[in-house]
Design a protein around this motif. Structure first.
Motif, PDB file in Angstrom:
ATOM      1  N   LYS A  42      32.909  74.093   0.657  1.00 22.53           N
ATOM      2  CA  LYS A  42      33.512  72.554   0.650  1.00 22.53           C
ATOM      3  C   LYS A  42      33.370  72.167  -0.914  1.00 22.53           C
ATOM      4  CE  LYS A  42      28.660  70.417   1.456  1.00 22.53           C
ATOM      5  NZ  LYS A  42      28.167  69.354   1.535  1.00 22.53           N
ATOM      6  N   LEU A  43      34.640  70.824  -0.419  1.00 21.66           N
ATOM      7  CA  LEU A  43      34.172  70.792  -1.976  1.00 21.66           C
ATOM      8  C   LEU A  43      33.737  70.535  -2.751  1.00 21.66           C
ATOM      9  CD1 LEU A  43      37.237  69.387  -3.664  1.00 21.66           C
ATOM     10  CD2 LEU A  43      36.886  67.053  -2.717  1.00 21.66           C
ATOM     11  N   SER A  44      32.512  69.852  -3.106  1.00 20.37           N
ATOM     12  CA  SER A  44      31.336  69.438  -3.720  1.00 20.37           C
ATOM     13  C   SER A  44      30.639  70.465  -4.404  1.00 20.37           C
ATOM     14  CB  SER A  44      30.301  68.604  -2.288  1.00 20.37           C
ATOM     15  OG  SER A  44      29.546  69.250  -1.706  1.00 20.37           O
ATOM     16  N   ARG A  45      30.725  71.596  -3.388  1.00 19.28           N
ATOM     17  CA  ARG A  45      29.772  73.316  -3.683  1.00 19.28           C
ATOM     18  C   ARG A  45      31.186  74.185  -4.732  1.00 19.28           C
ATOM     19  NH1 ARG A  45      27.918  73.930   1.859  1.00 19.28           N
ATOM     20  NH2 ARG A  45      25.591  73.413   1.022  1.00 19.28           N
ATOM     21  N   VAL A  46      31.978  73.672  -4.215  1.00 23.36           N
ATOM     22  CA  VAL A  46      33.239  74.078  -5.409  1.00 23.36           C
ATOM     23  C   VAL A  46      33.452  73.752  -6.456  1.00 23.36           C
ATOM     24  CG1 VAL A  46      35.681  74.426  -5.333  1.00 23.36           C
ATOM     25  CG2 VAL A  46      34.261  75.306  -3.154  1.00 23.36           C
ATOM     26  N   LYS A  47      33.931  72.157  -6.873  1.00 21.77           N
ATOM     27  CA  LYS A  47      33.108  71.541  -7.716  1.00 21.77           C
ATOM     28  C   LYS A  47      32.286  71.540  -8.721  1.00 21.77           C
ATOM     29  CE  LYS A  47      33.402  67.355  -6.859  1.00 21.77           C
ATOM     30  NZ  LYS A  47      33.476  65.993  -6.259  1.00 21.77           N
ATOM     31  N   SER A  48      31.408  71.835  -8.339  1.00 12.59           N
ATOM     32  CA  SER A  48      29.950  72.077  -9.116  1.00 12.59           C
ATOM     33  C   SER A  48      29.927  73.376  -9.485  1.00 12.59           C
ATOM     34  CB  SER A  48      28.923  71.851  -8.166  1.00 12.59           C
ATOM     35  OG  SER A  48      27.343  72.096  -8.506  1.00 12.59           O
ATOM     36  N   ALA A  49      30.088  74.418  -8.930  1.00 16.30           N
ATOM     37  CA  ALA A  49      30.397  75.661  -8.939  1.00 16.30           C
ATOM     38  C   ALA A  49      31.379  75.948 -10.301  1.00 16.30           C
ATOM     39  CB  ALA A  49      31.103  76.534  -7.901  1.00 16.30           C
ATOM     40  N   LEU A  50      32.565  75.235 -10.192  1.00 17.37           N
ATOM     41  CA  LEU A  50      33.403  75.331 -11.835  1.00 17.37           C
ATOM     42  C   LEU A  50      32.690  74.674 -12.419  1.00 17.37           C
ATOM     43  CD1 LEU A  50      36.684  74.327  -9.111  1.00 17.37           C
ATOM     44  CD2 LEU A  50      36.121  76.828 -10.467  1.00 17.37           C
ATOM     45  N   THR A  60      38.226  68.887 -12.762  1.00 19.29           N
ATOM     46  CA  THR A  60      38.703  67.496 -12.761  1.00 19.29           C
ATOM     47  C   THR A  60      39.542  67.218 -11.569  1.00 19.29           C
ATOM     48  OG1 THR A  60      37.870  67.892 -14.798  1.00 19.29           O
ATOM     49  CG2 THR A  60      39.969  66.325 -14.102  1.00 19.29           C
ATOM     50  N   GLN A  61      40.381  68.123 -11.634  1.00 16.92           N
ATOM     51  CA  GLN A  61      41.839  68.159 -10.325  1.00 16.92           C
ATOM     52  C   GLN A  61      41.281  67.781  -8.914  1.00 16.92           C
ATOM     53  OE1 GLN A  61      44.578  71.039 -10.905  1.00 16.92           O
ATOM     54  NE2 GLN A  61      44.929  70.181 -12.752  1.00 16.92           N
ATOM     55  N   LEU A  62      40.461  68.536  -8.286  1.00 16.28           N
ATOM     56  CA  LEU A  62      39.228  68.348  -7.190  1.00 16.28           C
ATOM     57  C   LEU A  62      39.200  67.436  -7.139  1.00 16.28           C
ATOM     58  CD1 LEU A  62      38.534  71.819  -6.773  1.00 16.28           C
ATOM     59  CD2 LEU A  62      40.488  70.865  -6.115  1.00 16.28           C
ATOM     60  N   GLN A  63      38.771  66.577  -7.948  1.00 20.54           N
ATOM     61  CA  GLN A  63      37.647  65.011  -8.235  1.00 20.54           C
ATOM     62  C   GLN A  63      38.947  63.904  -8.076  1.00 20.54           C
ATOM     63  OE1 GLN A  63      34.165  64.732  -8.334  1.00 20.54           O
ATOM     64  NE2 GLN A  63      34.814  62.758  -8.082  1.00 20.54           N
ATOM     65  N   LEU A  65      41.927  64.235  -6.553  1.00 18.90           N
ATOM     66  CA  LEU A  65      41.888  63.997  -5.023  1.00 18.90           C
ATOM     67  C   LEU A  65      41.045  63.620  -4.188  1.00 18.90           C
ATOM     68  CD1 LEU A  65      44.161  65.510  -3.089  1.00 18.90           C
ATOM     69  CD2 LEU A  65      42.126  67.308  -2.927  1.00 18.90           C
ATOM     70  N   GLU A  66      39.801  63.785  -4.765  1.00 16.81           N
ATOM     71  CA  GLU A  66      38.466  63.523  -3.350  1.00 16.81           C
ATOM     72  C   GLU A  66      38.895  61.764  -3.775  1.00 16.81           C
ATOM     73  OE1 GLU A  66      34.555  64.504  -2.861  1.00 16.81           O
ATOM     74  OE2 GLU A  66      34.243  64.726  -5.241  1.00 16.81           O
ATOM     75  N   ASN A  67      39.339  61.400  -4.574  1.00 15.78           N
ATOM     76  CA  ASN A  67      39.184  60.355  -5.312  1.00 15.78           C
ATOM     77  C   ASN A  67      39.958  59.434  -4.864  1.00 15.78           C
ATOM     78  OD1 ASN A  67      36.400  59.982  -6.551  1.00 15.78           O
ATOM     79  ND2 ASN A  67      37.287  60.172  -7.856  1.00 15.78           N
ATOM     80  N   LEU A  68      41.456  59.883  -3.827  1.00 15.59           N
ATOM     81  CA  LEU A  68      42.149  59.303  -3.725  1.00 15.59           C
ATOM     82  C   LEU A  68      42.080  58.167  -2.201  1.00 15.59           C
ATOM     83  CD1 LEU A  68      45.491  62.152  -4.620  1.00 15.59           C
ATOM     84  CD2 LEU A  68      44.884  59.417  -5.679  1.00 15.59           C
ATOM     85  N   ASP A  69      42.362  56.761  -2.112  1.00 16.48           N
ATOM     86  CA  ASP A  69      42.493  56.182  -0.561  1.00 16.48           C
ATOM     87  C   ASP A  69      43.090  57.120   0.402  1.00 16.48           C
ATOM     88  OD1 ASP A  69      41.060  54.277  -2.159  1.00 16.48           O
ATOM     89  OD2 ASP A  69      43.086  53.571  -2.322  1.00 16.48           O
ATOM     90  N   TRP A  70      44.464  57.893   0.450  1.00 13.55           N
ATOM     91  CA  TRP A  70      44.768  58.445   2.097  1.00 13.55           C
ATOM     92  C   TRP A  70      43.952  59.796   2.077  1.00 13.55           C
ATOM     93  CZ3 TRP A  70      46.224  63.217   1.705  1.00 13.55           C
ATOM     94  CH2 TRP A  70      46.634  64.143  -0.045  1.00 13.55           C
ATOM     95  N   TYR A  71      43.150  60.521   0.856  1.00 11.56           N
ATOM     96  CA  TYR A  71      42.757  61.346   1.518  1.00 11.56           C
ATOM     97  C   TYR A  71      41.310  60.712   2.479  1.00 11.56           C
ATOM     98  CZ  TYR A  71      39.183  65.430   1.302  1.00 11.56           C
ATOM     99  OH  TYR A  71      38.407  66.300   0.999  1.00 11.56           O
ATOM    100  N   LYS A  72      40.263  60.245   1.135  1.00  7.48           N
ATOM    101  CA  LYS A  72      39.181  59.580   2.192  1.00  7.48           C
ATOM    102  C   LYS A  72      39.424  58.781   3.649  1.00  7.48           C
ATOM    103  CE  LYS A  72      37.371  57.993  -1.759  1.00  7.48           C
ATOM    104  NZ  LYS A  72      36.527  56.432  -3.036  1.00  7.48           N
ATOM    105  N   SER A  73      40.588  58.023   3.625  1.00  6.31           N
ATOM    106  CA  SER A  73      41.184  57.856   5.108  1.00  6.31           C
ATOM    107  C   SER A  73      41.218  58.950   6.644  1.00  6.31           C
ATOM    108  CB  SER A  73      41.948  56.833   5.092  1.00  6.31           C
ATOM    109  OG  SER A  73      41.935  55.209   3.986  1.00  6.31           O
ATOM    110  N   LEU A  74      42.100  60.124   5.717  1.00  5.26           N
ATOM    111  CA  LEU A  74      41.826  60.888   6.479  1.00  5.26           C
ATOM    112  C   LEU A  74      41.061  61.792   7.074  1.00  5.26           C
ATOM    113  CD1 LEU A  74      45.403  62.386   5.484  1.00  5.26           C
ATOM    114  CD2 LEU A  74      45.036  60.836   7.483  1.00  5.26           C
ATOM    115  N   ARG A  75      39.972  62.174   6.318  1.00  2.64           N
ATOM    116  CA  ARG A  75      39.612  62.579   5.893  1.00  2.64           C
ATOM    117  C   ARG A  75      37.640  62.055   6.697  1.00  2.64           C
ATOM    118  NH1 ARG A  75      35.565  62.581   1.255  1.00  2.64           N
ATOM    119  NH2 ARG A  75      35.312  60.727   1.782  1.00  2.64           N
ATOM    120  N   ASP A  76      37.582  61.326   6.888  1.00  2.00           N
ATOM    121  CA  ASP A  76      36.687  59.900   7.442  1.00  2.00           C
ATOM    122  C   ASP A  76      37.706  60.207   9.309  1.00  2.00           C
ATOM    123  OD1 ASP A  76      35.019  59.915   5.045  1.00  2.00           O
ATOM    124  OD2 ASP A  76      36.122  56.981   4.690  1.00  2.00           O
TER     125      ASP A  76
END
Length: 99
Positions: A42-50, A60-63, A65-76
């Motif tokens: 999952k995103l948090s584990r991949v970011k941490s491992a990287l 940083t690029q994954l981070q 993406l995670e902070n984009l409003d459209w991504y948060k809305s779709l994920r939720d």
């Protein structure tokens, strides 16, 4: 009948968009040999491992993406729909007037 088809198509779209990120995370796990178990990727584990490997640019690029409003809305929305199958779907159509 039409509403059920629309719901299914919309849900399929959500899963395709967000599932593509899951696929990318699995590919990153393999490419950078992060060693994360397949079912635990999952995103948090991949970011941490990287970050632990010193691969900060990808993390940083994954981070970002995670902070984009459209991504948060779709994920939720996907999470709510996945964990609450009885959820009432309301779709809004935005009509843009022609100029």
């Amino acid at each position: 009948m039409g509403q059920e088809i629309l719901r299914a198509e919309f849900y399929a779209y959500l899963n395709a968009v967000l599932g593509s990120l899951d696929l990318i995370l699995h590919e990153i796990n393999i490419l950078y040999q992060l060693g994360i178990e397949e079912r635990r990727v999952k995103l948090s584990r991949v970011k941490s491992a990287l970050q632990n490997r010193g691969t900060f640019e990808v993390s940083t690029q994954l981070q970002s993406l995670e902070n984009l409003d459209w991504y948060k809305s779709l994920r939720d929305l996907r999470n709510k729909a996945t964990h609450n199958p009885g959820m009432i779907w309301t779709l809004y159509l935005v009509i843009i007037p022609e100029k």
